[in-house]
Design an enzyme around this catalytic site. Structure first.
Site, PDB file in Angstrom:
ATOM      1  N   SER A 127       0.992  -0.960  -0.394  1.00  0.00           N
ATOM      2  CA  SER A 127      -0.335  -0.003   0.144  1.00  0.00           C
ATOM      3  C   SER A 127       0.955   1.136   0.320  1.00  0.00           C
ATOM      4  O   SER A 127       1.902   1.699   0.568  1.00  0.00           O
ATOM      5  CB  SER A 127      -1.281   0.264   1.085  1.00  0.00           C
ATOM      6  OG  SER A 127      -1.426   1.288   1.901  1.00  0.00           O
ATOM      7  N   TYR A 152      -2.566  -0.314  10.444  1.00  0.00           N
ATOM      8  CA  TYR A 152      -2.936  -1.175   9.211  1.00  0.00           C
ATOM      9  C   TYR A 152      -1.593  -0.784   8.242  1.00  0.00           C
ATOM     10  O   TYR A 152      -0.630  -1.982   7.727  1.00  0.00           O
ATOM     11  CB  TYR A 152      -4.171  -0.441   8.568  1.00  0.00           C
ATOM     12  CG  TYR A 152      -3.367  -0.842   6.944  1.00  0.00           C
ATOM     13  CD1 TYR A 152      -4.451  -1.876   6.590  1.00  0.00           C
ATOM     14  CD2 TYR A 152      -3.730   0.327   5.968  1.00  0.00           C
ATOM     15  CE1 TYR A 152      -4.648  -2.301   5.096  1.00  0.00           C
ATOM     16  CE2 TYR A 152      -3.745  -0.137   4.540  1.00  0.00           C
ATOM     17  CZ  TYR A 152      -3.812  -0.966   4.373  1.00  0.00           C
ATOM     18  OH  TYR A 152      -3.579  -1.548   2.929  1.00  0.00           O
ATOM     19  N   LYS A 156       1.544  -2.959   6.775  1.00  0.00           N
ATOM     20  CA  LYS A 156       2.428  -2.927   5.085  1.00  0.00           C
ATOM     21  C   LYS A 156       4.088  -3.100   5.364  1.00  0.00           C
ATOM     22  O   LYS A 156       4.345  -3.643   4.460  1.00  0.00           O
ATOM     23  CB  LYS A 156       1.808  -2.002   4.668  1.00  0.00           C
ATOM     24  CG  LYS A 156      -0.289  -2.580   4.529  1.00  0.00           C
ATOM     25  CD  LYS A 156      -0.376  -3.852   3.447  1.00  0.00           C
ATOM     26  CE  LYS A 156      -2.081  -4.441   3.593  1.00  0.00           C
ATOM     27  NZ  LYS A 156      -1.483  -5.738   2.729  1.00  0.00           N
TER      28      LYS A 156
END
Length: 337
Positions: A127, A152, A156
């Protein structure tokens, strides 16, 4: 010629299902793993309606290590495209441990089983959140990976590090695709973005508000240093994004990768603000969206859009579909629900 068998984890999700369709179109055999925590099994029907093929589906929770190991013993897999993960920035701030378990533990189990069974080709859903608020726009792959703004985003970053460490000591070849903001649906409207519960992403919230399912859309912050005060993102059509996975997979299978681990930005190279997206949606579909301005959301950044030159040159991939096509297809999909 033998067809390569590709495992797609999270293959019934939004990006996963569109990628499965593109894989089938290219003649790959596909096995889907999904735990159905954020999608429905009926997505298989949509995939079949488009492709004419019913891919094999295994309901499996990647947190169950023994089941992951058994899967790889039962199936001869040539490559893995790994989508399965929790992906909402706001939720990750509230439930960090859920995100670390879902996104990190599962990745480790997957890589362990791949290593044991000599599965050497791996595409990772990464991402643009790994860049945080980049110092320069558009963002190139050389931009520094910054301290994550959310759990989050951190999963990644950690995920990329785990994969890279693995490539240093095994024969694993990996590509991390750093997505910008995937939107839209397949033109057939047989598959699209269907979050369970309250949507965490902008476009399904826009379509559900326009359809009267949600009372109003909250625009988080109008005091950003941007032309209209709302946050700017690079919105990429999900079909373009799915095709980037095919290009990345072919690169690995053909041994064209230039290092054991490569990173590519996947976006359009153009930023659009939240208010621009709402206006474009209204114009594309001749319908109004009831919205209000709310406070900024924790973990959000001001602006992010991609420099896609590396993916264009190395993968031979280009985004072909625009914002209007993405927003029209998203609405067409919504109206079918």
């Amino acid at each position: 010629m033998k067809k390569n068998k590709i495992l797609v984890t999270g293959g019934l999700g939004f990006i996963g299902s569109h990628t499965v369709v593109e894989l089938l179109k290219e003649g790959y055999e596909v096995v889907i793993i999904d735990d159905l925590s954020n999608t429905r099994v009926e997505v298989l029907d949509g995939i079949k309606a488009i492709s004419g093929v019913s891919p094999e589906f295994v309901k499996l929770d990647l947190k169950e290590k023994e089941k992951v190991q058994s899967f790889f013993k039962d199936y001869k897999i040539d490559g893995v495209i790994h989508f399965a993960a929790s992906k909402a920035v706001g939720e990750s701030v509230e439930e960090p441990l859920k995100y670390y378990e879902n996104n990190i533990a599962t990745l480790v189990y997957l890589l362990q089983s791949m290593s044991e069974n000599k599965v050497l080709n791996f595409i990772f859903s990464s991402s643009c959140t790994v860049y945080g608020q980049a110092d320069e726009l558009p963002i190139t792959e050389k931009a520094p990976v910054k301290k994550a703004e959310s759990p989050y985003g951190n999963t990644k970053q950690i995920g990329e590090e785990i994969i890279e460490d693995t490539t240093k000591v095994t024969d694993l070849k990996a590509i991390a695709l750093r997505y910008f903001n995937p939107i839209g649906a397949h033109e057939s409207a047989h598959i699209g973005e269907l979050p369970l519960g309250v949507p965490q992403n902008l476009i399904p919230f826009v379509t559900q508000t326009a359809a009267g399912i949600r009372k109003e859309l909250a625009v988080f912050g109008d005091d950003y240093p941007t032309p209209d005060g709302t946050a700017i993102r690079d919105y990429i059509h999900v079909v373009d994004l799915a095709q980037a996975h095919i290009c990345a997979l072919q690169r690995l299978l053909e041994g064209k990768n230039k290092s054991q681990m490569e990173f590519f930005n996947v976006g359009t190279g153009k930023g659009s603000s939240v208010l621009e997206v709402i206006k474009a949606f209204e114009e594309a579909n001749g319908t109004k969206v009831n919205y209000r301005i709310a406070g900024r959301r924790e973990g959000d950044i001001t602006a992010a859009y991609a420099d896609t030159e590396l993916a264009n040159k190395e993968l031979g991939w280009h985004a072909k579909l625009g914002l209007k096509e993405a927003l029209s297809s998203a609405w067409k999909w919504q109206l079918k629900q």
